[in-house]
Structure formats: C-alpha cells, structure tokens
Motif scaffolding. Structure first.
Motif, PDB file in Angstrom:
ATOM      1  N   LYS A 130      -0.816  10.197  -5.162  1.00 52.30           N
ATOM      2  CA  LYS A 130      -1.278  10.307  -3.597  1.00 52.30           C
ATOM      3  C   LYS A 130      -0.630  11.100  -2.941  1.00 52.30           C
ATOM      4  O   LYS A 130      -1.027  11.564  -1.694  1.00 52.30           O
ATOM      5  N   GLU A 158      -0.829   8.370   5.885  1.00 54.28           N
ATOM      6  CA  GLU A 158      -1.827   7.342   5.474  1.00 54.28           C
ATOM      7  C   GLU A 158      -2.457   6.636   6.814  1.00 54.28           C
ATOM      8  O   GLU A 158      -3.774   6.762   6.949  1.00 54.28           O
ATOM      9  N   GLU A 162      -6.518   7.315   8.146  1.00 55.09           N
ATOM     10  CA  GLU A 162      -7.326   6.288   8.445  1.00 55.09           C
ATOM     11  C   GLU A 162      -7.962   6.170   9.939  1.00 55.09           C
ATOM     12  O   GLU A 162      -9.175   5.984   9.895  1.00 55.09           O
ATOM     13  N   ALA A 495      -7.054   8.398  -2.676  1.00 57.87           N
ATOM     14  CA  ALA A 495      -6.445   8.328  -1.718  1.00 57.87           C
ATOM     15  C   ALA A 495      -6.354   9.368  -0.748  1.00 57.87           C
ATOM     16  O   ALA A 495      -6.307   9.189   0.490  1.00 57.87           O
ATOM     17  N   ARG A 496      -6.549  10.633  -1.382  1.00 58.30           N
ATOM     18  CA  ARG A 496      -6.419  11.787  -0.676  1.00 58.30           C
ATOM     19  C   ARG A 496      -7.523  12.540  -0.698  1.00 58.30           C
ATOM     20  O   ARG A 496      -7.597  13.793  -0.377  1.00 58.30           O
TER      21      ARG A 496
END
Length: 555
Positions: A130, A158, A162, A495-496
């Motif tokens: 990540k 993170e 989001e 995730a990235r």
C-alpha cells in the motif's frame, strides 16, 4: 580513598598546596584521559552496533532476494549503469521471458527491484503493498509542501483518500457533465484562437486541456476567469519537472544556487495557489449574495468545501497542507489526464475510421436526447471503448510502482519480497500481453471493450478486425467493464488505485464528445506517423510527429 575526594580535601589546606600541585596536575590529566577513553569506547560500541545492524539487514536482504528468480547482477553496482544505456522495460521483458512472471533486478548492493507480470499476482501485490516509494513522497513534499494525499506511507493518506474518492465519485460525478461542458467551451474558445496560427502541438494542447478540465472541476467558474491560470500552469509543470532531481540528494544541497532558485519557484507557486483559493472564497461570498450567479462554482469544489476554505484561516501548517494537497492533485491529475488525452488524439488521427464512427455516434446520441446542449456520453459506447483502448495501448507511465515500507510482502505463490524493495508492474508488457488480450494485443482495437447484443456473422473474439465490424447500424454494442480484466491497469488497482478514475474518464468522454462534434482532428500535412506498435517499448517512438490540425465541421 576516592582521588577526587582527596583532591577536594587537599584544596582546603593551604600548606599542602605546594606538595599536592604535582598530584593535582596528574589527577586532572588522568581524569581527562579517562573521560576521553570512555567517550571513545561508547562511540566505538555505538558505531559498531549501528554498522553491524546495517550489515545484518544487508545480509538478510541478500538472503531473501536469492530465493527470487532473476538475472545475476552484472557488476557490484547492479543494473544502475546498464539501465542508463538500455530501456528498463526491455530489460524486464527479456528477464520475464527467461525467469518467469516474478523477477528481481539489483539496482545497487542495497536496492532491490522486483517486477511482476502475472495479472493475478499483480492484483494480490497491489492489495498488500500500500505504500509509495520514499523518493516519490519526498519529491512531492519538496515541490508542493506537506500533503496528506501523496505521502509515501498509506497510513498517512488513507482517510484523506477516502474523503477525496467520496467527493469525486459520488457528489461531483453527478454534475461532471456540467463541469466538463463549461471547461470544454473555454478550451474550444482558446483552441479556435490557436488554430489561426496553424498546426497545434498535441502534447502541449493535451496538457492544457487536462489542466483546464481539472481546474474547472476543483475551482469552478473562478478558475476559468482567473487571469493567472496560464502562468500557474507553466510554473506548476516547471516546479514538478525538477522535483525528483533535487529530492534525490540525501542532504539538502544548500551550497547550490540552483536549489535556492528552485525553492523560490516553489514559494511563488504556493502564493499563486493561495491567491486562487482567495479568489474562490470571494466568488463564493458573492454567489451567496446573488442567487442568480452561475452554479458552476457550487458543483466544482470539494477542496474548497472540505480543505481550503475551512482550513485556510487555521493553523499555519494546516494551511500549507491544504495548498500542498491542491498543487499535488493538480499536477498528478494533469499528468495522467493529459497523457490520456494525448494518446486519444493520436489514435484518432491514425485511425480516421474510428473517429468518423464516433462522430456518427455523437450525432445519433444527440438526436435522441432531450437536452441538445449536453452530450449524453452514456449513449456513446464506442467513445468509451476508444478511451479505454487508448489507455491500454499507451499507458501514462512505463511502470506502476509500489512498496511495503515496514513489513515483508508474502505472496500466495510462495515468494517473499523484502520490506523496502521496489515493486513494479511493467505496464506496457502486461497491457499488451497476448495471453490476456488475444493475438491482436499489440494493435489498437476499441471493439475489444464492446460486445454485441444480437448475433451476427462476425466473430466476437478479440482477434476480430475493425473491418469485420464496419456496419455499425445493423447491431448494437454494449460497453464491457474494463476492470473485469485483471490486466487492465492504467488507473492502478488495490488500496492506492486512482480515486478519480470514474471522474476523469467521464470528463475526458465529455471533452471528446464536444470536441469531435465541432472539429475533425487531422495530422498536419507532411507529417509522418508510425501507427504500428513499438518494438522497443518506448512510448515516444509510437509517433514520429505530433503536430495536429483541428478542422471545423460543416454541420
């Protein structure tokens, strides 16, 4: 008795001064020697421990890397000198053919690069790894200041990612057509002025289109009316260009005049960003006073609502962080979106039959739409397929890079990648691999992202040529979800992954729907192109010229 205590007692007896003078001198000399020896021993133990720890980590890295297949290092310095003379993608291509889907390359004695080509393993790696490379975060921090969007550690970005994804793909996506259309009108006006001078450079025009599209999205009408936007674009690209060079120094090069000139440019860019945010704040206050004002500003700014306007009057470091987020987002978005627009334009001029079919699709979609002023891009599957195919054949960058900073990465295949190793995905190799895309993987074919809703004599497999699908009116095409193919990675994954994939593609689709409705894109007379797939995996070799002409259509 303690020598130091004896020295103190003797000092209170004047009669003993002459007797003890030699002893005192000897004591001070011995005490100084003892202090120096103690300091040297502590330093020696500390340095020995530090070097032993570094050596232990180095041997651990070598031991773990030995279990990963790959070519032997050509020298003590690894592939550093080799890659300066040879394209990295070519080296990785040869290595994957010989050693399999996971290969390693030593860039230096303590820098390991691991390349992954198998799509399923890539998906697993992108879910687990990540973090970004430390140099990437350092370069962004140097150029744009503190940022909670582009830090190396995933833990630091993170929550902000989001929030950004929610704004881009939920609230703003509903109004993306309105924002993009306003930006397109502004771009078309500038394009019409530039066309009077002759041909247009494709790369620079694509960059400006992307910058205007993103600026209008983030700042609304204020950006389109801002007189300093051209200066801001030039300065942003200038600052970003040299960021990696200055960030590569382990110690800040304060002795170099060029570094301080660069820092002055960074400060000027920050001032311009703050000026733009202040202009937006004034415009927003005026809009609240005047209900009839244009609503583009209301649609256009998650950064103003959530970051800039709430935090601009807060603490100094928060204000710097807000500016850093804005500048980082503009640069990264402009770089990737501009590359996609550039690829799209060049594919359209080398495949005029596709351009003509997209134009027909645009006209048919507008005839069936109630709002004739707004392009209904959802009814243009060939346009979307062309965007996806342009991103597949010519990705924005040669490598998709990840890193696991704290923990070793354990893959299901049994390979353990040491923490801190550079993990890369060779984009052009993966996205033009025959096993994932068929025998025509190296060819530009948007129809691979379309499926027919009724049976025809034409074969629906990926090897079908565009000539077999000429009559577009006899069948209806439905757009496939490109992300169902694990080898489709122009926007990353895991995730990235790019949080603005939907928003960017929506904006680019609206841009080209408006552009192709008014103009036909052609190559400048006398220019030469090479539309065949490059054999040396160099993106710059796909086209020998990028001078375009936009011919207005006689509707």
């Amino acid at each position: 008795m303690n020598p130091f205590l004896c020295f103190v007692l003797q000092a209170w007896n004047p009669s003993s001064c002459q007797v003890s003078s030699m002893e005192t001198s000897r004591f001070l000399r011995d005490y100084a020697v003892w202090e120096i020896n103690a300091f040297l021993w502590i330093s020696l133990i500390t340095i020995t421990y530090f070097l032993s720890y570094k050596l232990f980590k180095l041997f651990k890295l070598w031991n773990q890397a030995c279990k990963i297949p790959g070519p032997p290092s050509p020298s003590f310095y690894g592939y550093f000198t080799t890659l300066s003379k040879q394209n990295l993608t070519e080296v990785l291509s040869d290595s994957h053919e010989e050693y399999g889907s996971i290969v390693k390359l030593w860039l230096s004695p303590k820098q390991l690069l691991v390349s992954i080509k198998e799509p399923e393993i890539i998906k697993e790696m992108l879910l687990k790894a990540k973090d970004k490379l430390p140099l990437t975060g350092k370069a962004f921090n140097l150029a744009f200041g503190r940022s909670t969007l582009f830090a190396s550690s995933f833990d630091k970005v993170e929550s902000r990612r989001e929030s950004l994804a929610s704004e881009l793909n939920v609230r703003l996506l509903d109004r993306a057509n309105l924002i993009a259309t306003k930006a397109v009108d502004h771009i078309m006006a500038e394009l019409h002025q530039n066309m009077t001078k002759g041909s247009i450079n494709c790369k620079m025009t694509s960059q400006h289109m992307a910058f205007t599209l993103l600026g209008a999205t983030i700042f609304g009408d204020t950006f389109l009316a801002w007189l300093k936007s051209t200066i801001y674009e030039e300065l942003l690209m200038m600052v970003a260009k040299d960021a990696c060079f200055w960030a590569s120094y382990s110690v800040i090069p304060f002795w170099k005049q060029g570094f301080w000139r660069y820092r002055r440019l960074c400060t000027e860019l920050k001032w311009l960003t703050q000026d733009l945010v202040q202009q937006c704040s004034k415009y927003r206050q005026y809009r609240h006073m005047e209900p009839s004002a244009n609503l583009g500003m209301e649609a256009g700014v998650f950064l103003q609502d959530n970051i800039s306007l709430q935090e601009i009057n807060g603490r100094h470091n928060v204000r710097d962080e807000s500016c850093g987020n804005i500048m980082s987002l503009l640069f990264h978005g402009c770089l990737t979106t501009g590359g996609l627009i550039n690829n799209m334009l060049m594919r359209l001029v080398t495949h005029p039959e596709i351009q003509h079919k997209i134009y027909s699709e645009i006209i048919m979609a507008k005839k069936g739409s109630e709002d004739k002023a707004q392009p209904v891009v959802e009814k243009m599957p060939l346009l979307w397929a062309t965007i996806y195919e342009s991103a597949r054949v010519m990705p924005a960058g040669p490598l998709l890079q990840r890193c696991s900073l704290k923990h070793d990465l354990r893959l299901k295949s049994g390979v353990i990648v040491p923490a801190g190793a550079i993990l890369v995905v060779p984009m052009q190799l993966v996205q033009t691999d025959d096993s994932s895309w068929g025998n025509d993987a190296g060819k530009f074919n948007p129809y691979r992202f379309l499926s027919k809703t009724e049976k025809t004599s034409a074969s629906p497999n990926m090897d079908a040529s565009i000539a077999e699908l000429k009559d577009q009116r006899k069948c209806t095409f439905v757009l496939k979800d490109p992300n169902k193919n694990p080898a489709f990675l122009p926007f990353g994954s895991g995730a990235r992954a790019c949080v603005g994939q939907k928003f960017v593609t929506q904006g680019v689709a609206t841009l080209f729907a408006s552009l192709l409705e008014q103009y036909e894109v052609r190559l400048r007379s006398g220019s030469k192109t090479n539309s065949k797939p490059s054999t040396n995996y160099s993106m710059s070799q796909d086209f020998l010229s990028s001078e375009l002409v936009f011919a207005r259509r006689n509707n």
